[in-house]
Design an enzyme around this catalytic site. Structure first.
Site, short mmCIF file in Angstrom:
data_model
loop_
_atom_site.label_atom_id
_atom_site.label_comp_id
_atom_site.label_asym_id
_atom_site.label_seq_id
_atom_site.Cartn_x
_atom_site.Cartn_y
_atom_site.Cartn_z
N LYS A 122 -2.33 -5.27 -3.19
CA LYS A 122 -3.75 -4.94 -3.37
C LYS A 122 -4.28 -4.22 -2.12
CE LYS A 122 -4.70 -7.37 -7.34
NZ LYS A 122 -3.38 -7.92 -7.62
N ASP A 134 -7.34 -0.66 2.51
CA ASP A 134 -7.59 -0.40 3.93
C ASP A 134 -7.81 1.09 4.16
OD1 ASP A 134 -7.76 -0.91 6.72
OD2 ASP A 134 -6.30 -2.54 6.50
N ASP A 165 2.65 -5.74 -4.97
CA ASP A 165 1.24 -5.91 -5.31
C ASP A 165 0.48 -6.47 -4.11
OD1 ASP A 165 -1.19 -6.22 -6.46
OD2 ASP A 165 -0.62 -7.90 -7.75
#
EC number: 4.1.1.23
Lengths: 225, 225
Positions: A63, A66, A61
């Site tokens: 997140k 990019d 995780d």
């Protein structure tokens, strides 16, 4: 049904702690979720060690949020640690971002789970305004799952209706963050992500067993009662 | 003026490579940016090693986009590695997210830089629609800088006008991604972030010197010419 989030505090008991945790909870859980704090604390080696401790899926995780190249490089790094899926934000968009990530996912076999909504208040400020677009994006990108918060069951219900059954829903926010075990499952989630309620317990195995029991009770009620 | 982005490819030359890189470019740069690939490759130890190699600021570009507690834990982990600032996403919102991150930033001394816009196409799908709110959020949260892409100079110009001079603007997208060195500075950025153009060069020091030269030429032209 139950995914255990391992988010080590900064001053943590020895790494052995994780071995004990996994041995205790493994029979009750569907998988494990590790985040950037885990990565900073234990590094790639820590993920490999976790991989050796369990055959259950490991979700990184991070997140990810990019440009495509960077997310792609990240997934390639993770692929040889035994990670099964990564969590990325829908917010970065498809072109030049998720598009690239999903291609790398197909090549590496590391699944992609998209954040559709989050458990904190600030999720309403920007993220939740795009929930429809994010759910459509999840379908378009063909990801294996989305993240929707147990703290807001109607978001889960809405996502389940809109997505149908094919895409898994992972739901954080159970326990310390306020939601009851089983509540997200009843709203349509496939997995409830539980962290401190289990990892913070003196007896994680027993805590996991209890959470599982409450999940099953509530679930059978809301589905057959 | 020049920040070097170190994003190691998956199959990378020995870690020594970074020592050589830093020794070569250090005199020409204002700082270094490392991302999740660097973290996965070199771990916390890699950041500490980089810290010993340079006195210039190190920016951890993890594109943090999580709930406040997780971002806060992450920053506490980074604080004792010598990292000077972290890059986080504005889109996670203030309440329960950036609010917590900024508090931890004040305690740890690790600065916060917010992503206001990104260099890839997909940035237009969601992120760029909230640019005004993100810039206001940067001011409200009192962050030290924002990220805006060199590939879209008008976004930088717009951000600079709206922010005034107090908040630094970091601009990626120079080189391989298409923008010319100096172009973001002319649009109002304080720092241009350059990666592969320098790190991919056979002679990174020489490449950095050249980029610096082009930056200065273009900058003096657009400001005094």
């Amino acid at each position: 049904m139950l995914v255990v989030a391992i988010d080590p505090p900064v001053r943590e008991e020895k790494d052995k702690r994780i071995d004990i945790l996994v041995r205790g909870v493994d029979e009750y859980v569907s998988g494990y979720k590790i985040g950037i704090p885990f990565l900073l604390k234990h590094g790639k080696q820590g993920i490999r060690r976790l991989r050796r401790l369990t055959e259950k899926p490991i979700i990184a995780d991070l997140k990810l949020a990019d440009i495509g190249d960077i997310m792609s490089t990240t997934v390639k790094h993770l692929a040889n640690t035994g990670v099964n899926a990564v969590i990325a934000h829908a917010f970065v968009g498809y072109n030049g971002a998720l598009e690239t990530l999903v291609k790398t996912s197909m090549v590496t076999g590391v699944g992609v789970i998209l954040v559709a909504s989050m458990s904190h208040d600030g999720s309403r400020e920007f993220i939740d305004k795009h929930i429809d677009e994010f759910l459509d994006l999840a379908v378009k990108a063909g990801v294996e799952g989305i993240v929707a918060p147990a703290t807001r069951p109607n978001v889960i219900r809405y996502a389940r209706e809109r997505l149908g059954g094919s895409i898994k829903i992972y739901s954080p926010g159970i326990g310390i963050q306020g939601a009851e075990p089983g509540s997200a499952l009843c709203a349509g989630a496939n997995y409830e992500i539980v962290g401190r309620l289990i990892t913070g317990s003196k007896n994680p195995g027993e805590a996991a067993r209890e959470v599982r029991e409450i999940q099953l009770k509530r679930w059978s009620k809301c589905h057959h009662g």
